[in-house]
Design an enzyme around this catalytic site. Structure first.
Site, PDB file in Angstrom:
ATOM      1  N   TYR A   1      -6.631  -8.813   3.240  1.00 17.12           N
ATOM      2  CA  TYR A   1      -5.343  -8.934   3.936  1.00 17.12           C
ATOM      3  C   TYR A   1      -5.395  -9.969   4.893  1.00 17.12           C
ATOM      4  O   TYR A   1      -5.640  -9.874   6.185  1.00 17.12           O
ATOM      5  CB  TYR A   1      -5.049  -7.478   4.474  1.00 17.12           C
ATOM      6  CG  TYR A   1      -4.806  -6.487   3.691  1.00 17.12           C
ATOM      7  CD1 TYR A   1      -4.689  -6.244   2.396  1.00 17.12           C
ATOM      8  CD2 TYR A   1      -4.991  -5.107   4.237  1.00 17.12           C
ATOM      9  CE1 TYR A   1      -4.671  -5.455   1.409  1.00 17.12           C
ATOM     10  CE2 TYR A   1      -4.897  -4.193   3.279  1.00 17.12           C
ATOM     11  CZ  TYR A   1      -4.834  -4.266   1.895  1.00 17.12           C
ATOM     12  OH  TYR A   1      -4.973  -3.119   1.220  1.00 17.12           O
TER      13      TYR A   1
ATOM     14  N   SER B   1     -12.512   1.213  -5.254  1.00 19.25           N
ATOM     15  CA  SER B   1     -10.986   1.044  -5.567  1.00 19.25           C
ATOM     16  C   SER B   1     -10.677   0.183  -6.813  1.00 19.25           C
ATOM     17  O   SER B   1     -11.499  -0.513  -7.098  1.00 19.25           O
ATOM     18  CB  SER B   1     -10.487   0.150  -4.514  1.00 19.25           C
ATOM     19  OG  SER B   1      -9.130   0.198  -4.630  1.00 19.25           O
TER      20      SER B   1
ATOM     21  N   GLN C   1      -9.878   4.942  -4.203  1.00 16.09           N
ATOM     22  CA  GLN C   1      -8.282   4.447  -3.978  1.00 16.09           C
ATOM     23  C   GLN C   1      -7.978   4.081  -5.251  1.00 16.09           C
ATOM     24  O   GLN C   1      -8.511   3.087  -5.986  1.00 16.09           O
ATOM     25  CB  GLN C   1      -8.175   3.364  -2.810  1.00 16.09           C
ATOM     26  CG  GLN C   1      -6.716   3.424  -2.334  1.00 16.09           C
ATOM     27  CD  GLN C   1      -6.638   2.407  -0.904  1.00 16.09           C
ATOM     28  OE1 GLN C   1      -5.993   1.546  -1.084  1.00 16.09           O
ATOM     29  NE2 GLN C   1      -7.477   2.815  -0.004  1.00 16.09           N
TER      30      GLN C   1
ATOM     31  N   PRO D   1       2.301   4.457  -3.619  1.00 16.66           N
ATOM     32  CA  PRO D   1       2.886   5.986  -3.627  1.00 16.66           C
ATOM     33  C   PRO D   1       4.540   5.995  -3.898  1.00 16.66           C
ATOM     34  O   PRO D   1       5.015   6.885  -4.466  1.00 16.66           O
ATOM     35  CB  PRO D   1       2.594   6.680  -2.554  1.00 16.66           C
ATOM     36  CG  PRO D   1       2.346   5.679  -1.301  1.00 16.66           C
ATOM     37  CD  PRO D   1       1.738   4.440  -2.056  1.00 16.66           C
TER      38      PRO D   1
ATOM     39  N   SER E   1       6.784   0.703  -5.017  1.00 16.63           N
ATOM     40  CA  SER E   1       7.485  -0.516  -4.584  1.00 16.63           C
ATOM     41  C   SER E   1       8.887  -0.184  -4.004  1.00 16.63           C
ATOM     42  O   SER E   1      10.064  -0.703  -4.093  1.00 16.63           O
ATOM     43  CB  SER E   1       7.729  -1.689  -5.685  1.00 16.63           C
ATOM     44  OG  SER E   1       6.427  -1.929  -6.049  1.00 16.63           O
TER      45      SER E   1
ATOM     46  N   LYS F   1      16.341   4.395  -1.947  1.00 18.87           N
ATOM     47  CA  LYS F   1      17.239   3.476  -1.421  1.00 18.87           C
ATOM     48  C   LYS F   1      17.794   2.378  -2.254  1.00 18.87           C
ATOM     49  O   LYS F   1      18.905   1.669  -1.798  1.00 18.87           O
ATOM     50  CB  LYS F   1      16.364   2.588  -0.208  1.00 18.87           C
ATOM     51  CG  LYS F   1      15.601   3.401   0.817  1.00 18.87           C
ATOM     52  CD  LYS F   1      16.202   2.858   2.223  1.00 18.87           C
ATOM     53  CE  LYS F   1      15.780   3.979   3.466  1.00 18.87           C
ATOM     54  NZ  LYS F   1      14.507   4.348   3.397  1.00 18.87           N
TER      55      LYS F   1
END
Length: 311
Positions: free
Chosen positions: A59, A157, A177, A207, A210, A216
């Site tokens: 990241y 992960s 993960q 979760p 996207s 929404k």
């Protein structure tokens, strides 16, 4: 006070809603990120009872860890926090490769410790499997770091069930993960039964698929980012998916809650899912995520949601 959950068999106790920090300094992942906004999200989490932060070397790269390290230094409450980070990415001639070799993992932990300005990492994950390293050897290197007090818990992960079993040959894996949401439930076939049986904590990523499970979007929504190529957002599939989300919205409205909060609350009813790490782009979204903890689902509602997404 947010009630804490124990992560599997570890001695780590975390807020069930943590914070995924790929938008804290993840300039390689998102456009137009602001570092101060990222740091403010971390402060907001800490000030409101979230003690579980999930970051990674990639990241930024490196920048998310640095920003979190700066906030931890500034707030002075490192001991109350559970910091998870990940390593495996390596740049070779400008290209990313995965490396799970013991030497590289040990080097990755040392580098993360410096960026986070801490002398221990609560949970260190092998971020992606490589093709060469026996997974129990990779985990064995992390076990040595755990014994040396550099890390407190061992994670993997994006491992398949076969890779997880190999990694856990000596029983050292504490957390996995992996991708899991109501649209992508393949983990229920083998990973989740295995983690439940072996007291390994399962932390799902993506979760809300996207944002599709956030309630929404509608049939006329248009997408220009990665969602445009995502099969969940294509044609008839997308319309059927919206119908399923609409049924969750009905449950949410009856509780005067958001669809996303009901979905996240459902995950916390699953065996071996002890915590979630939804992301955020703004401090107010960190606060929104916490509303999940106000949701109580009846057994009937849990089964209804399960049924909606099995059809």
């Amino acid at each position: 006070m947010v009630k804490k959950n124990q992560l599997g068999k570890t001695d780590l106790y975390v807020s069930p809603i943590g914070l995924g920090t790929n938008a804290v300094g993840g300039h390689n992942l998102f456009p137009n990120l602001n570092d101060e906004t990222g740091k403010e999200m971390v402060r907001t989490a800490i000030n409101n009872g979230i003690n579980f932060l999930d970051t990674a070397y990639i990241y930024g790269p490196e920048h998310s860890e640095r920003l979190i390290g700066e906030v931890l230094k500034e707030t002075g409450n490192r001991k109350e926090m559970v910091i998870a980070t990940k390593g495996a990415h390596k740049f070779v001639d400008g290209k990313v490769v995965f490396d799970n070799s013991p030497a590289f993992l040990k080097e990755s932990v040392e580098s993360s410790l410096k960026r986070l300005q801490t002398d221990y990492i609560d949970l260190f994950y092998i971020h992606f499997p490589d093709n060469d390293t026996p997974k129990n050897e990779a985990v064995g290197a992390l076990k040595e770091l755990k014994e040396a007090g550099k890390i407190r818990a061992i994670g993997v992960s994006n491992f398949s069930i076969e890779q997880l079993k190999e990694a856990n040959k000596d029983g050292y894996v504490d957390v996995i993960q992996s991708e899991y949401n109501l649209f992508k439930r393949w983990a229920e076939k083998d990973l989740l039964p295995y983690t439940a049986e072996n007291n390994i904590s399962f932390i799902p990523y993506f979760p809300l698929a996207s944002g599709l499970l956030g309630g929404k979007y509608h049939k006329d929504s248009t997408f220009i980012d990665g969602r445009a190529k995502n099969p969940l957002f294509q044609g008839e599939t997308y319309l059927k998916n919206l119908e399923k989300v609409e049924k969750i919205r009905e449950i949410a409205q009856a509780k005067d809650a958001e669809t996303a909060h009901v979905v996240l609350a459902w995950y916390l009813t699953r065996d071996s899912i002890d915590a979630l790490i939804p992301g955020a782009k703004q401090p107010d979204q960190v606060m929104e995520n916490l509303k999940t903890l106000e949701i109580s689902l009846s057994q009937e509602e849990i089964e209804k949601i399960d049924h909606i997404f099995h059809n």
